[in-house]
Design an enzyme around this catalytic site. Structure first.
Site, mmCIF file in Angstrom:
data_model
loop_
_atom_site.group_PDB
_atom_site.id
_atom_site.type_symbol
_atom_site.label_atom_id
_atom_site.label_comp_id
_atom_site.label_asym_id
_atom_site.label_seq_id
_atom_site.Cartn_x
_atom_site.Cartn_y
_atom_site.Cartn_z
ATOM 1 N N ASP A 62 -8.369 -6.741 -4.711
ATOM 2 C CA ASP A 62 -8.010 -5.404 -4.220
ATOM 3 C C ASP A 62 -8.604 -4.347 -5.155
ATOM 4 O O ASP A 62 -8.138 -4.164 -6.268
ATOM 5 C CB ASP A 62 -6.480 -5.291 -4.180
ATOM 6 N N HIS A 114 -7.571 -5.435 -0.413
ATOM 7 C CA HIS A 114 -6.308 -4.707 -0.253
ATOM 8 C C HIS A 114 -5.516 -5.212 0.957
ATOM 9 O O HIS A 114 -4.286 -5.292 0.931
ATOM 10 C CB HIS A 114 -6.625 -3.217 -0.105
ATOM 11 N N ASP A 115 -6.233 -5.577 2.016
ATOM 12 C CA ASP A 115 -5.584 -6.069 3.238
ATOM 13 C C ASP A 115 -4.792 -7.352 3.039
ATOM 14 O O ASP A 115 -4.057 -7.765 3.944
ATOM 15 C CB ASP A 115 -6.646 -6.334 4.316
ATOM 16 N N ARG A 122 -11.836 5.962 9.396
ATOM 17 C CA ARG A 122 -11.316 4.611 9.539
ATOM 18 C C ARG A 122 -12.320 3.565 9.061
ATOM 19 O O ARG A 122 -11.957 2.552 8.460
ATOM 20 C CB ARG A 122 -10.953 4.357 10.996
ATOM 21 N N SER A 151 0.834 -1.197 0.000
ATOM 22 C CA SER A 151 0.000 0.000 0.000
ATOM 23 C C SER A 151 0.879 1.261 0.000
ATOM 24 O O SER A 151 1.764 1.398 -0.853
ATOM 25 C CB SER A 151 -0.926 -0.049 1.209
#
Lengths: 371, 371
Positions: free
Chosen positions: B316, B349-350, B222, B153
């Site tokens: 992602d 994405h994680d 968040r 990232s």
């Protein structure tokens, strides 16, 4: 009827004074419904089509409400003489949904018990409640059957709910960019909007009608919504990485065009939409599950007896096409008359409001086969 | 070194008292850097690998900072003896980035000119500034070349920036789930987070260090982040449509498990991360464009001389694989030594923090070919 002289469509209203029973067991009374109609009901009263609007929509689906209007109703491209929802042939009805804020009873309406707006004392309403109220409106209009029920997004959820709840009353459904139950990711996006509104100090537990509105919270909810209504490629085409301010990229308060667009639209929305209505409608969206009350999803879907035309859009990640694929495969399994077009589009979820040409062709062909 | 006895890694600190020139032309002084190291620097001082952390990360990439720690550093699965970033072989360095809030100078640091936290008087910093500061740390450590720079990232953006800014200093890069310039849609998501923080009344124009923090705004940012770090299928698997409360679906305040998860993580994040740091880091992320200063994207990318291993993940949508494909195709055009693995993963994405096994194999094989 929709010419350059802007023939004016006036919304109509009806107030039902009897008790309206909600799915939750709670009762609303009175219930006002605001609706518009386009075209003429024939003498057999069998040429009506019901159009269902999405989250932020209203009964104003086509034409102009006033000569000053800059833009026509939200689905004007599809409703009118010679258009797929052809007003030379059909009598089109669109009513504001229960819980909304454009003339139908919702949390901003006056609670007769207190003389003040309901706020969060308004009962949680469901998509089935919205559909039941539309059915009540049809009874009032003396219409016993519909050529079609159609709508995109939340409107498509209503169309599905119609087909499962009142299969005997409808000749066809055209659910677009929709789902029988939204994905956990769609619930997640709604959750953040809900959190933003309910944590805006001006929300004040839903009691803000005499004071400042929770403008920031509702703007945030709308901004998130906007992102999910578009697609990665739509963002590229519309904004790319263009920078909007002159102070340069090292300015802490500088921003990109896309940011400017979101903020502008967030604030604009907050100025005309009621925050509590937003909360009630996304709640209805989140908790909607077509299978509810029928044992299983398959049992619910197989109740659909009418021909169904489904439309999805390839770049829609909020109501992904695989959810429609599931509906279609169940209907096919039970030999139902089902069609599905997955339109190649960059517009994302919003495509149902933008991809006029393709949708027009497909809907016209389908409706010609129905009536 | 990372056994069940939890050998403790203590963060190190250095304060640079000379003037640190930023890309914007502004100057920071002094600048403190907090970093951790794992493994031993060899006598030739040529076995160092720089690990770059993402938005919410810190210098604590591996091991435990205290015997009480429940969890090890954020990339512990990849850093350690026998792991791909093998501490038996390499000297691993990870420093907290400029602008962050875990020991390196950022907006919550004391401005020596006023004796108070910088707040928004802190200058806008860029990824190139972060990289320049890492380079300064390496000089301080007497390290003139790196075996690799890697990160996911925002960490991968730093790796790319390293390869373009200091090609002579590095033997390889391993940018993961990253981009040479984020998409307008990623900017859009950041925009909403920024809007939420800056419109939280407790943000107070960045001046909240002596009072209540903008907890709601940062939580919203968040929560949005969390959604974009996952994927549609990750949400299905993790939460499905499970309802979390006992009052039933007709309760206005009822919620789904996914909503509970987002709220919990939003609040938790706001309790340990500085809202201004969040704003400065997403700004750095938004304005980062690898091409900046090199005329074109292609001109920038072809400056990369070292072998490069790119890793992406199929689900992602925040850092979509096509952006890496573009980088890879430019590098291939110029006959650079480039490898790209697009790992099939549902984690979104994680995945760069979760898909250990696949990443380990690929990274190990690549690093074996470098050193």
């Amino acid at each position: 009827m929709f010419n350059d002289n802007k023939e004016i469509i006036k919304p109509k209203h009806v107030i039902f004074k009897d008790e309206f029973y909600l799915e939750s067991g709670r009762i609303l009374s009175p219930v006002k419904v605001t609706y518009e109609t386009y075209g003429e009901l024939n003498s057999k009263r069998d040429n009506a089509i019901l159009i269902c609007h999405a989250l932020s929509g209203s009964a104003h689906a086509a034409g102009y409400n006033s000569a000053k209007d800059q833009k026509p109703g939200w689905w004007d491209a599809l409703i009118g003489p010679g258009k797929p929802f052809d007003t030379n042939k059909f009598f089109i009805i669109c009513s504001n949904i229960l819980g909304s804020c454009f003339g139908t009873t919702g949390p901003s309406s006056i609670n007769p018990a207190t003389g003040k707006p309901y706020g969060i004392s308004f009962p949680v309403v469901t998509i089935k409640d919205m559909v039941k109220l539309q059915n009540k409106l049809l009874s009032y209009l003396n219409i016993n059957s519909l050529v079609a029920v159609s709508g995109g997004s939340l409107g498509g959820m209503q169309a599905l709910c119609w087909a499962v709840s009142f299969p005997e009353k409808i000749k066809s459904i055209i659910p677009i960019a929709t789902s029988g139950r939204i994905t956990p990711m769609a619930i997640a996006f709604n959750s953040v909007g809900r959190f933003a509104i309910m944590n805006d100090p001006f929300w004040n537990n839903g009691d803000y009608y005499d004071s400042a509105i929770p403008r920031v919270g509702l703007s945030i909810a709308r901004m998130i919504g906007h992102i999910t209504y578009l697609s990665d490629s739509a963002f590229q085409k519309k904004f790319d990485r263009r920078y909007a301010t002159y102070e340069g990229i090292y300015d802490f308060f500088g921003y990109f065009e896309v940011e400017n667009y979101l903020r502008y639209n967030g604030y604009k929305f907050a100025d005309y939409f009621d925050a509590n209505s937003y909360l009630y409608i996304i709640k209805a969206m989140d908790i909607f599950d077509l299978s509810y009350g029928y044992g299983s999803f398959e049992e619910a879907v197989k109740r659909i007896t009418s021909p169904a035309l489904f439309i999805t859009f390839t770049s829609d990640f909020l109501f992904p096409a695989y959810q429609t694929e599931e509906l279609v495969s169940i209907l096919k399994k039970y030999n139902k008359n089902v069609f599905w077009e997955n339109i190649e589009s960059d517009y994302g979820h919003d495509a149902f409001l933008l991809e006029h040409e393709e949708q027009s062709k497909i809907i016209k062909r389908f409706l010609d086969s129905i009536y």
